[in-house]
Design a protein around this motif. Structure first.
Motif, PDB file in Angstrom:
ATOM      1  N   LEU A  98       0.833  -1.200   0.000  1.00  0.00           N
ATOM      2  CA  LEU A  98       0.000   0.000   0.000  1.00  0.00           C
ATOM      3  C   LEU A  98       0.871   1.255   0.000  1.00  0.00           C
ATOM      4  O   LEU A  98       0.540   2.269  -0.623  1.00  0.00           O
ATOM      5  CB  LEU A  98      -0.934   0.000   1.209  1.00  0.00           C
ATOM      6  N   LEU A  99       2.016   1.180   0.692  1.00  0.00           N
ATOM      7  CA  LEU A  99       2.974   2.286   0.677  1.00  0.00           C
ATOM      8  C   LEU A  99       3.470   2.530  -0.745  1.00  0.00           C
ATOM      9  O   LEU A  99       3.612   3.686  -1.169  1.00  0.00           O
ATOM     10  CB  LEU A  99       4.153   1.950   1.593  1.00  0.00           C
ATOM     11  N   CYS A 100       3.717   1.463  -1.515  1.00  0.00           N
ATOM     12  CA  CYS A 100       4.148   1.606  -2.903  1.00  0.00           C
ATOM     13  C   CYS A 100       3.101   2.342  -3.732  1.00  0.00           C
ATOM     14  O   CYS A 100       3.431   3.200  -4.555  1.00  0.00           O
ATOM     15  CB  CYS A 100       4.414   0.231  -3.523  1.00  0.00           C
ATOM     16  N   VAL A 101       1.831   2.000  -3.512  1.00  0.00           N
ATOM     17  CA  VAL A 101       0.747   2.669  -4.240  1.00  0.00           C
ATOM     18  C   VAL A 101       0.738   4.156  -3.917  1.00  0.00           C
ATOM     19  O   VAL A 101       0.673   5.012  -4.806  1.00  0.00           O
ATOM     20  CB  VAL A 101      -0.617   2.034  -3.884  1.00  0.00           C
ATOM     21  N   GLN A 102       0.823   4.469  -2.634  1.00  0.00           N
ATOM     22  CA  GLN A 102       0.780   5.873  -2.217  1.00  0.00           C
ATOM     23  C   GLN A 102       1.996   6.628  -2.738  1.00  0.00           C
ATOM     24  O   GLN A 102       1.883   7.762  -3.213  1.00  0.00           O
ATOM     25  CB  GLN A 102       0.716   5.958  -0.699  1.00  0.00           C
ATOM     26  N   ALA A 103       3.176   5.998  -2.666  1.00  0.00           N
ATOM     27  CA  ALA A 103       4.396   6.641  -3.158  1.00  0.00           C
ATOM     28  C   ALA A 103       4.311   6.915  -4.650  1.00  0.00           C
ATOM     29  O   ALA A 103       4.748   7.964  -5.134  1.00  0.00           O
ATOM     30  CB  ALA A 103       5.604   5.754  -2.853  1.00  0.00           C
ATOM     31  N   THR A 104       3.724   5.974  -5.392  1.00  0.00           N
ATOM     32  CA  THR A 104       3.599   6.136  -6.845  1.00  0.00           C
ATOM     33  C   THR A 104       2.723   7.339  -7.183  1.00  0.00           C
ATOM     34  O   THR A 104       3.078   8.175  -8.017  1.00  0.00           O
ATOM     35  CB  THR A 104       3.013   4.868  -7.480  1.00  0.00           C
ATOM     36  N   PHE A 105       1.581   7.448  -6.526  1.00  0.00           N
ATOM     37  CA  PHE A 105       0.672   8.561  -6.817  1.00  0.00           C
ATOM     38  C   PHE A 105       1.241   9.888  -6.328  1.00  0.00           C
ATOM     39  O   PHE A 105       1.076  10.922  -6.985  1.00  0.00           O
ATOM     40  CB  PHE A 105      -0.704   8.299  -6.196  1.00  0.00           C
ATOM     41  N   LEU A 106       1.927   9.881  -5.179  1.00  0.00           N
ATOM     42  CA  LEU A 106       2.536  11.118  -4.696  1.00  0.00           C
ATOM     43  C   LEU A 106       3.624  11.603  -5.643  1.00  0.00           C
ATOM     44  O   LEU A 106       3.810  12.807  -5.836  1.00  0.00           O
ATOM     45  CB  LEU A 106       3.132  10.904  -3.296  1.00  0.00           C
ATOM     46  N   SER A 107       4.338  10.662  -6.249  1.00  0.00           N
ATOM     47  CA  SER A 107       5.426  11.050  -7.147  1.00  0.00           C
ATOM     48  C   SER A 107       4.915  11.775  -8.377  1.00  0.00           C
ATOM     49  O   SER A 107       5.649  12.530  -9.010  1.00  0.00           O
ATOM     50  CB  SER A 107       6.227   9.814  -7.574  1.00  0.00           C
ATOM     51  N   VAL A 108       3.634  11.552  -8.729  1.00  0.00           N
ATOM     52  CA  VAL A 108       3.048  12.244  -9.879  1.00  0.00           C
ATOM     53  C   VAL A 108       3.096  13.753  -9.678  1.00  0.00           C
ATOM     54  O   VAL A 108       3.260  14.521 -10.623  1.00  0.00           O
ATOM     55  CB  VAL A 108       1.589  11.776 -10.101  1.00  0.00           C
ATOM     56  N   GLY A 109       2.976  14.194  -8.439  1.00  0.00           N
ATOM     57  CA  GLY A 109       2.961  15.632  -8.170  1.00  0.00           C
ATOM     58  C   GLY A 109       4.318  16.226  -7.883  1.00  0.00           C
ATOM     59  O   GLY A 109       4.416  17.425  -7.610  1.00  0.00           O
TER      60      GLY A 109
END
Length: 436
Positions: A345-356
């Motif tokens: 779940l941390l990977c998912v959140q990190a991936t979406f945060l990296s978009v910004g």
């Protein structure tokens, strides 16, 4: 006698990373001296000097917390607006977005692999909060998807629920695009607010040396030279994660999706990689990549002109790997165990945060604090990362930047528009930049 005019060269200010390294060194030296003469067992140090040093570090961290939520909100809206047209989401657009998210997720999972294997945070116990950290029960897949959608966007903004903020930001961005000319003034406002937030970030980043000095002095005073082993292991882990992405994942993508020679790719892409590595900003490497992709690699100009600028913001594979590494590193420092589902779940959140994460030096350092806070981890160990962030940020940025070229080549080939003859032509390396 005529007065002799002296033309003084304007003094160049020391780059930020130079000031951070100096602050790191001074903080280590000062903290070592305090530790050597008694550390926390010395009343004057413990009651007077240490609280002031802690204040300097806390002041810096508080400023970062202040800026993160509006930064992510406005910048992701602006990133969505950069698509320019909903129609671009079709064909190349959809493929590109899926590509960015998929490679970001893979990179984060590679980061998890190395940090679990090497465990850089083991061996130095900064605290005993492991048993006191309450982790939420992981919801099922359907509930996880539902939790991405904010019931009250304003509450999400107030509480700093990043995934919900990201989803809400994307809806706003796409809605503005859909409304066309009527919403253009609002789009310009969001773009301007994004610029304002990055200006504020510039101000906050300018005091990083002060924060690093305070945090490093505090940590060194409390724990002495025991901190150096984990720091070196953290750097090694982070580099291994990024290099695995660059020479492992990118190689497989180029061979099986791009259908190109990997060695030829690197001969042509190395200049862009080197610029990104040395400057720590993908924006600096973008003009080089914009020349290489169409003129030396045979990617169509319309595809490269869409993917490369968007990739500067939306494809942050090296940063995704770093987010995974730094969170588990911090957890290991405090004996906090994160289950495998929590790590995914941390990977998912990190991936979406990296978009910004815009292509700006130190931005990963700012965003990583958000993840630490969301995971409920103490922030004392943040100084260990902040002081050496320039060293690891170089490999993050280089991984990010060359990943944009990999995406351009592979997606161009998927669209059957890659000029393989031009790609294989090594004589194009001798042409000046801008030649077609």
């Amino acid at each position: 006698m005529a007065e002799r005019k002296q033309w003084a060269q304007p003094k160049k200010s020391m780059p930020l990373y130079g000031r951070i390294f100096i602050a790191l060194g001074v903080g280590i030296a000062f903290g070592y001296i305090l530790n050597a003469i008694g550390g926390t067992h010395q009343p004057v140090i413990n009651n007077h000097i240490l609280p002031f040093l802690q204040f300097l570090g806390d002041f810096f961290i508080k400023l970062i917390k202040m800026v993160v939520v509006p930064l992510v909100f406005f910048c992701i809206v602006d990133a969505a607006l950069s698509l320019g047209d909903i129609n671009k989401l079709k064909s190349v657009g959809v493929t590109t977005i899926i590509w960015f998210l998929a490679t970001g997720m893979i990179s984060a999972m590679i980061g998890l692999f190395w940090v679990n294997l090497i465990q850089p945070g083991k061996g130095l116990q900064l605290g005993t909060v492991g048993s006191g950290v309450k982790t939420k029960a992981l919801p099922g897949m359907y509930q996880t998807i539902l939790d991405f959608i904010p019931a009250n966007p304003f509450e999400s903004l107030t509480s700093g629920s990043m995934m919900q903020i990201i989803v809400f930001s994307l809806f706003i961005g796409f809605a503005i695009i859909s409304l066309g000319e009527k919403a253009e003034p609002l789009g310009k406002i969001f773009s301007m607010l994004s610029m304002v937030m990055f200006k504020i970030v510039d101000y906050v980043i300018a005091i990083i040396p002060v924060g690093v000095f305070g945090l490093m002095s505090t940590t060194m005073t409390k724990y002495g030279t025991a901190i150096f082993g984990p720091v070196l292991k953290f750097i090694l882990t982070d580099y291994l994660a990024c290099l695995s992405t660059t020479f492992g994942i990118y190689t497989l993508l180029l061979i099986f999706i791009g259908r190109v020679n990997v060695f030829t790719f690197w001969k042509k892409a190395f200049a862009s990689w080197l610029v990104a590595f040395s400057t720590c900003t993908s924006s600096a490497a973008l003009p080089v990549s914009m020349d290489i992709a169409p003129n030396k690699m045979g990617a169509p100009k319309d595809i490269s002109s869409f993917i490369l600028p968007l990739g500067c913001t939306a494809q942050m594979n090296g940063t995704c790997a770093y987010f995974a590494v730094v969170i588990l590193f911090a957890a290991q420092l405090y004996g906090v165990e994160l289950s495998l589902p929590q790590q995914i779940l941390l990977c998912v959140q990190a991936t979406f945060l990296s978009v910004g994460c815009a292509a700006t030096p130190q931005i990963g350092l700012v965003i990583s604090l958000t993840l630490m806070t969301q995971m409920g981890l103490p922030l004392d160990g943040y100084s260990l990362v902040a002081g050496i962030y320039r060293i690891v940020d170089q490999i993050h940025t280089a991984t990010n930047s060359v990943g944009d070229l990999v995406a351009t080549v592979c997606i161009s080939n998927l669209q059957n528009e890659l000029d393989h003859e031009k790609f294989d032509d090594l004589t194009l390396l001798d042409q000046k930049d801008g030649a077609s």
